[in-house]
Scaffold this motif. Sequence first.
Motif, PDB file in Angstrom:
ATOM      1  N   LYS A  10       0.709  -1.298   0.046  1.00 13.65           N
ATOM      2  CA  LYS A  10       0.410   0.085   0.096  1.00 13.65           C
ATOM      3  C   LYS A  10       1.061   1.104   0.051  1.00 13.65           C
ATOM      4  N   SER A  11       1.991   1.072   0.644  1.00 12.07           N
ATOM      5  CA  SER A  11       3.102   2.393   0.690  1.00 12.07           C
ATOM      6  C   SER A  11       3.263   2.798  -1.011  1.00 12.07           C
ATOM      7  N   PHE A  12       3.447   2.124  -1.958  1.00 12.35           N
ATOM      8  CA  PHE A  12       4.279   2.332  -3.079  1.00 12.35           C
ATOM      9  C   PHE A  12       2.816   1.585  -4.694  1.00 12.35           C
ATOM     10  N   ILE A  13       1.930   0.905  -4.062  1.00 11.01           N
ATOM     11  CA  ILE A  13       0.999   0.715  -5.324  1.00 11.01           C
ATOM     12  C   ILE A  13      -0.069   1.926  -4.781  1.00 11.01           C
ATOM     13  N   GLU A  14      -0.226   2.249  -5.563  1.00 11.61           N
ATOM     14  CA  GLU A  14      -1.981   3.851  -5.495  1.00 11.61           C
ATOM     15  C   GLU A  14      -2.739   3.544  -6.346  1.00 11.61           C
ATOM     16  N   LEU A  15      -4.073   3.308  -5.988  1.00 11.38           N
ATOM     17  CA  LEU A  15      -4.781   2.441  -6.999  1.00 11.38           C
ATOM     18  C   LEU A  15      -5.318   3.885  -7.065  1.00 11.38           C
ATOM     19  N   LYS A  16      -6.443   4.550  -8.031  1.00 10.95           N
ATOM     20  CA  LYS A  16      -7.817   5.028  -8.082  1.00 10.95           C
ATOM     21  C   LYS A  16      -8.919   4.795  -8.717  1.00 10.95           C
ATOM     22  N   PRO A  17      -9.657   4.539  -8.067  1.00 16.17           N
ATOM     23  CA  PRO A  17     -11.031   3.833  -8.612  1.00 16.17           C
ATOM     24  C   PRO A  17     -11.973   5.008  -9.181  1.00 16.17           C
ATOM     25  N   THR A  21      -8.697   5.213 -15.897  1.00 13.20           N
ATOM     26  CA  THR A  21      -8.323   3.780 -16.399  1.00 13.20           C
ATOM     27  C   THR A  21      -8.622   2.976 -15.699  1.00 13.20           C
ATOM     28  N   ALA A  22      -8.950   0.886 -16.453  1.00 15.28           N
ATOM     29  CA  ALA A  22      -9.230   0.245 -15.931  1.00 15.28           C
ATOM     30  C   ALA A  22      -8.707  -0.105 -14.561  1.00 15.28           C
ATOM     31  N   ILE A  23      -8.698  -0.949 -12.960  1.00 16.04           N
ATOM     32  CA  ILE A  23      -8.379  -0.596 -12.547  1.00 16.04           C
ATOM     33  C   ILE A  23      -7.267  -2.522 -12.402  1.00 16.04           C
ATOM     34  N   TYR A  24      -7.368  -3.192 -13.416  1.00 16.97           N
ATOM     35  CA  TYR A  24      -6.142  -4.031 -13.138  1.00 16.97           C
ATOM     36  C   TYR A  24      -5.444  -2.892 -14.115  1.00 16.97           C
ATOM     37  N   LEU A  25      -5.650  -2.152 -15.287  1.00 22.84           N
ATOM     38  CA  LEU A  25      -4.256  -1.649 -16.068  1.00 22.84           C
ATOM     39  C   LEU A  25      -3.578  -0.766 -15.227  1.00 22.84           C
ATOM     40  N   GLN A  26      -4.102   0.155 -14.012  1.00 25.77           N
ATOM     41  CA  GLN A  26      -3.427   0.518 -12.480  1.00 25.77           C
ATOM     42  C   GLN A  26      -2.805  -0.277 -12.046  1.00 25.77           C
ATOM     43  N   ILE A  27      -2.914  -1.372 -11.299  1.00 25.29           N
ATOM     44  CA  ILE A  27      -2.354  -2.428 -11.504  1.00 25.29           C
ATOM     45  C   ILE A  27      -0.902  -2.886 -11.834  1.00 25.29           C
ATOM     46  N   VAL A  28      -1.416  -2.770 -13.358  1.00 24.83           N
ATOM     47  CA  VAL A  28       0.206  -2.630 -13.935  1.00 24.83           C
ATOM     48  C   VAL A  28       1.295  -2.462 -14.240  1.00 24.83           C
ATOM     49  N   PHE A  29       0.190  -0.686 -14.384  1.00 26.82           N
ATOM     50  CA  PHE A  29       1.287  -0.117 -13.986  1.00 26.82           C
ATOM     51  C   PHE A  29       2.244   0.758 -13.141  1.00 26.82           C
ATOM     52  N   GLU A  30       0.768   0.392 -11.973  1.00 24.82           N
ATOM     53  CA  GLU A  30       1.697   0.471 -10.437  1.00 24.82           C
ATOM     54  C   GLU A  30       3.185  -0.886 -10.027  1.00 24.82           C
ATOM     55  N   PHE A  31       2.132  -1.849 -10.826  1.00 24.77           N
ATOM     56  CA  PHE A  31       3.404  -2.842  -9.986  1.00 24.77           C
ATOM     57  C   PHE A  31       5.039  -2.768 -11.368  1.00 24.77           C
ATOM     58  N   LYS A 455      17.560  -2.770 -16.903  1.00 33.14           N
ATOM     59  CA  LYS A 455      16.466  -2.249 -16.423  1.00 33.14           C
ATOM     60  C   LYS A 455      15.887  -1.067 -15.225  1.00 33.14           C
ATOM     61  N   THR A 456      17.006  -0.880 -15.310  1.00 30.31           N
ATOM     62  CA  THR A 456      17.288   0.516 -14.711  1.00 30.31           C
ATOM     63  C   THR A 456      16.870   1.976 -15.379  1.00 30.31           C
ATOM     64  N   ILE A 457      17.348   2.015 -16.649  1.00 34.50           N
ATOM     65  CA  ILE A 457      17.684   3.459 -17.819  1.00 34.50           C
ATOM     66  C   ILE A 457      15.975   3.170 -18.814  1.00 34.50           C
ATOM     67  N   LEU A 458      15.364   2.545 -18.080  1.00 36.34           N
ATOM     68  CA  LEU A 458      13.633   1.985 -18.485  1.00 36.34           C
ATOM     69  C   LEU A 458      13.337   2.706 -17.610  1.00 36.34           C
ATOM     70  N   TYR A 459      12.021   3.368 -18.204  1.00 31.01           N
ATOM     71  CA  TYR A 459      10.860   4.031 -17.488  1.00 31.01           C
ATOM     72  C   TYR A 459       9.295   4.145 -18.314  1.00 31.01           C
ATOM     73  N   GLN A 460       8.719   2.789 -17.877  1.00 29.77           N
ATOM     74  CA  GLN A 460       6.921   2.510 -18.608  1.00 29.77           C
ATOM     75  C   GLN A 460       6.376   3.356 -17.511  1.00 29.77           C
ATOM     76  N   THR A 461       5.030   3.940 -17.820  1.00 33.53           N
ATOM     77  CA  THR A 461       3.793   3.923 -16.476  1.00 33.53           C
ATOM     78  C   THR A 461       2.675   4.599 -18.402  1.00 33.53           C
ATOM     79  N   LYS A 462       1.605   4.234 -18.070  1.00 31.59           N
ATOM     80  CA  LYS A 462      -0.011   4.355 -18.782  1.00 31.59           C
ATOM     81  C   LYS A 462       0.710   5.691 -19.894  1.00 31.59           C
ATOM     82  N   ASP A 463       1.511   6.573 -18.942  1.00 34.34           N
ATOM     83  CA  ASP A 463       1.746   7.975 -19.370  1.00 34.34           C
ATOM     84  C   ASP A 463       2.879   8.212 -20.114  1.00 34.34           C
TER      85      ASP A 463
END
Length: 496
Positions: A10-17, A21-31, A455-463
């Motif tokens: 909960k300290s680093f996985i932040e979901l916004k119902p 964006t679908a919740i499952y995609l938010q989970i994917v992006f947060e992970f 991997k440490t130089i790769l940055y990917q989120t939904k945006d």
Amino acid sequence: MSGPVQIPFKSFIELKPKENTAIYLQIVFEFIKAIQTGFLPEGTKLPGTRILCRQLSVNRNTLIKAFQDLESQGWIETLPNKGTFILSQHKQKSKDEFIAPSNQKHSENNIGFTFKKSTILENPTETSTLPYQFNDGMPDLRLVQNEILARLYVSKLKRQKTSKTYEQIQIQSHLNFKTHFSNYLNLTRGLRISTSNLLTASSHEISLYLVTKALISPGDKVVVASPGYYISNMTLTNTGAQIITIPVDQDGIDTNRLKEICKETEIRILYLTSNYNYPTTISLSAKRRMEVLELANQYGFVILEDDYDFDFHYDNNPILPLAAFDSNQKVVYIGSFGRSLPSGFSYGFVAAPSEFILELEKHQNILEPGIDVLKEQVLSEWINEGEVHRLSKKNKKIYKERRDYFVSLLNEKLSSKIKFKVPLRGLAVWIEWLDKFNLITLQKECAANGLFLPKTILYQTKDLTATRLGFGHLEKQEMEKAVSILCESVEAISNI
């Protein structure tokens, strides 16, 4: 790896119902974000879906769908009768391509005692035998002036005859080094410190560790930029701090958002790479610098200013750190010195009020009780003779030429694929990809063609789909080949 139920998701996985964006995609992006920033190191065993559903307050079918997506992208793997794990590098790559980090793992049956295991302090660094490699902005060790240091070292060894005791030599040598070093920092960075305001350590990482241990108690709230520096995030999280992220734009961290956070809750520290934000290379604007100092004075938080790459700037007017303008003693300034020197000669340092430095020294005396007298004497003479200034000037010219050539290659080969700003300092370029594609797929395609992207130089989120490309360690021909492979690999995955 410790039990998965101990991981504070909960300290680093932040979901916004309420978001579209679908919740499952938010989970994917947060992970994905948590994996890239080091909160979920490779090999971490995840809890069962029922346990994780309770922790994240989501439906189990939603979580399963998210895990299926993460597994198809290569971020996790599920092993029958064993569980779900953050995907290890040796599972993704062949042995010829990667050498996994050397973490020796023994069966608990072979150990006669129990001990605490960290799910945070894992080494995210990857090594490779591929002929071409990008990193996050490291200097070229081939430029090191070994002969100068060797000459000074030998001369000091020959002059070691003295009637003083070793303890007396240590004290005098260390004081002399701190005097030269504090003068050097005052001259180059606009500080106004004396030896009592300075602590030197064997590395930048030790400096950061000492400061966070002294400043942070479990539960303290620490604000960091997003995207941010994975090493500092791990160090801060390991203290028990609650991490709060704020976005970065073309002027640096969003000070309006920082002010909102200060109104909502009490924060202990703002961790800031003001001169050269990691990883985006953005400098904090002059207006926001003043706003940050005013907010720190108003709300009482500490500014932990990390100036890890000050030595590599290419304009005639280097931006001075916030510490140079701190009249209220709210800034603890840490940095590095000698990144272009041979291994073992570089230093980390902390500049802060003298009372705080005394406290840090108590802890340092346990971690680093000895003083390398010869090393400090050599560097004192190196600074005193002006060799450090000459080498810095020479290296900056070389790295500026490399930056300019690297930028020209990016414009020539990838201008239709990326957007970026030419960095005024540092040894890396932050590029944002205009097309959306999976960066792990790109990593695999590059590896197949002889180019390593950690991997440490790769940055990917939904945006965001972005990459931090270090150029400092590459000569022109190496740059040409690396950028060509990168370009060809992007074309290949775009046509799939």
